[in-house]
Enzyme design. Structure first.
Site, PDB file in Angstrom:
ATOM      1  N   LYS A 191      61.812  18.499  42.284  1.00  0.00           N
ATOM      2  CA  LYS A 191      60.948  18.068  43.470  1.00  0.00           C
ATOM      3  C   LYS A 191      59.799  19.296  43.486  1.00  0.00           C
ATOM      4  O   LYS A 191      59.907  20.461  43.147  1.00  0.00           O
ATOM      5  CB  LYS A 191      61.918  18.464  44.678  1.00  0.00           C
ATOM      6  CG  LYS A 191      61.096  17.455  45.999  1.00  0.00           C
ATOM      7  CD  LYS A 191      61.512  15.997  46.059  1.00  0.00           C
ATOM      8  CE  LYS A 191      61.134  15.343  46.996  1.00  0.00           C
ATOM      9  NZ  LYS A 191      61.203  13.986  46.996  1.00  0.00           N
ATOM     10  N   THR A 208      65.949  14.166  43.683  1.00  0.00           N
ATOM     11  CA  THR A 208      64.962  15.219  44.170  1.00  0.00           C
ATOM     12  C   THR A 208      65.102  15.166  45.599  1.00  0.00           C
ATOM     13  O   THR A 208      64.865  16.634  45.973  1.00  0.00           O
ATOM     14  CB  THR A 208      63.491  14.622  43.457  1.00  0.00           C
ATOM     15  OG1 THR A 208      63.408  13.445  44.347  1.00  0.00           O
ATOM     16  CG2 THR A 208      63.657  14.727  42.011  1.00  0.00           C
ATOM     17  N   ARG A 254      25.668  45.623  35.206  1.00  0.00           N
ATOM     18  CA  ARG A 254      25.921  44.223  35.726  1.00  0.00           C
ATOM     19  C   ARG A 254      26.970  44.293  36.591  1.00  0.00           C
ATOM     20  O   ARG A 254      27.756  45.319  36.859  1.00  0.00           O
ATOM     21  CB  ARG A 254      26.212  43.328  34.573  1.00  0.00           C
ATOM     22  CG  ARG A 254      27.562  43.344  33.848  1.00  0.00           C
ATOM     23  CD  ARG A 254      27.990  42.432  33.021  1.00  0.00           C
ATOM     24  NE  ARG A 254      29.282  42.552  32.326  1.00  0.00           N
ATOM     25  CZ  ARG A 254      30.199  41.845  31.655  1.00  0.00           C
ATOM     26  NH1 ARG A 254      29.371  40.522  31.260  1.00  0.00           N
ATOM     27  NH2 ARG A 254      31.080  42.297  30.951  1.00  0.00           N
ATOM     28  N   GLN A 312      37.054  41.807  28.412  1.00  0.00           N
ATOM     29  CA  GLN A 312      38.138  42.005  27.533  1.00  0.00           C
ATOM     30  C   GLN A 312      38.899  43.485  27.702  1.00  0.00           C
ATOM     31  O   GLN A 312      40.177  43.573  27.606  1.00  0.00           O
ATOM     32  CB  GLN A 312      38.041  41.816  26.091  1.00  0.00           C
ATOM     33  CG  GLN A 312      37.816  40.254  25.708  1.00  0.00           C
ATOM     34  CD  GLN A 312      36.294  39.825  25.924  1.00  0.00           C
ATOM     35  OE1 GLN A 312      35.536  40.681  26.537  1.00  0.00           O
ATOM     36  NE2 GLN A 312      36.010  38.756  25.056  1.00  0.00           N
ATOM     37  N   HIS A 350      30.195  34.992  36.993  1.00  0.00           N
ATOM     38  CA  HIS A 350      28.953  35.384  36.729  1.00  0.00           C
ATOM     39  C   HIS A 350      28.008  35.615  38.083  1.00  0.00           C
ATOM     40  O   HIS A 350      27.966  34.999  39.079  1.00  0.00           O
ATOM     41  CB  HIS A 350      28.024  34.199  35.726  1.00  0.00           C
ATOM     42  CG  HIS A 350      28.953  34.275  34.812  1.00  0.00           C
ATOM     43  ND1 HIS A 350      29.069  35.195  33.711  1.00  0.00           N
ATOM     44  CD2 HIS A 350      29.516  33.146  34.043  1.00  0.00           C
ATOM     45  CE1 HIS A 350      29.697  34.835  32.599  1.00  0.00           C
ATOM     46  NE2 HIS A 350      30.055  33.229  33.003  1.00  0.00           N
TER      47      HIS A 350
END
Length: 284
Positions: free
Chosen positions: A12, A57, A169, A212, A240
């Site tokens: 479910k 379910t 940035r 990363q 971004h």
């Protein structure tokens, strides 16, 4: 060439349960979305329509509500474990149960008043096969942003590269994290708070030369903070923020005005684990 039934399960989804603890005038609220998935000796229902081993379910849904009343909701992990063990032990045909829980946050406004939080969603998945327990905690949509201390340059350039290099940035992401526990006995709420704190602290304190690098720093900080965490999987979409060219209006833009874009976006994914601890099988 024969035709065979492959791996299968059923359950479910989107069982919404809100549990209120009334401790005098001060109430505590937990708001959950629960999904169950049962697997085992269930081939007959697929092959012949024999439902004699099938727990409906709808019954699974009702179990969620009944267990919330009977046992309360100590934490998403504890509630998921309770349900997974129940389905395996109570149903002879069920060999494996997976219960996934999402918890939606509410901010306390008073003794019994709350405001729906706009922060991340907490997640937990407990899997039990009669012997082995696996608990995976997590969170989604933890939105973080650094306005500086982020660079991206020195990358590969080919005939299709137009991205300019930058030494300053905005770095923004919506963290999706899942971490696997080495055991099934923990103070789940405390563990969640400390993992979240570690993720945020690493994001804030890491001078990032790539998303990363930030991902690894976040995973490492979690493992250093919580020794019972075996490994953590992170998915970090790069939200971004592009500086707007204001020169047509006779204005400069010293990294002050940006346009936030959501499509297309880069996504950085990785797992940080402990040396010597075997990684989990499958996509948990």
């Amino acid at each position: 060439m024969g035709i065979v039934l492959g791996p299968n399960r059923y359950g479910k989804a989107q069982v919404r349960v809100v549990h209120v603890v009334r401790d005098g005038d001060r109430h505590t609220l937990r708001d959950l979305d629960v999904r169950t998935a049962l697997a085992g000796d269930l081939a007959a229902t697929h092959l012949t329509g024999d439902n004699s081993q099938v727990l409906p379910t709808d019954s699974q849904k009702n179990t969620v509500y009944a267990f919330a009343r009977k046992h309360g909701v100590a934490s998403p992990e504890a509630f998921a474990l309770l349900l997974a063990r129940h389905f395996v032990h109570s149903q002879p045909a069920v060999r494996r149960a997976e219960v996934a829980v999402r918890e939606f946050g509410w901010q306390r406004l008073g003794q019994h008043s709350f405001q729906r939080g706009g922060a991340e969603t907490r997640t937990a998945t407990a899997t039990y096969d009669g012997e082995t327990v696996r608990v995976v905690s997590g969170l989604t949509d933890l939105v973080l942003l650094n306005t500086t201390n982020s660079e991206f340059h020195g990358f590969v350039r080919d005939e299709y590269t137009t991205l300019p290099e930058t030494t300053d940035r905005i770095l923004a992401t919506a963290v999706d994290a899942r971490w696997r526990h080495l055991d099934a006995d923990a103070d789940w709420d405390a563990a969640y708070r400390q993992v979240r704190e570690a993720l945020v602290a690493a994001f804030v304190e890491t001078y990032s030369r790539s998303l990363q690098q930030t991902l690894y720093a976040m995973g490492r900080r979690v493992l250093e903070a919580r020794p019972e965490v075996a490994e953590i999987k992170l998915s970090l979409p790069n939200r971004h923020h592009i500086p707007v060219d204001l020169s047509p209006f006779g204005l400069d833009n010293p990294n002050a005005v940006f346009v936030a874009t959501d499509q297309p976006y880069g996504v950085i994914e990785g797992t940080v684990g402990r040396d010597g601890v075997a990684p989990a099988d499958g996509d948990w």
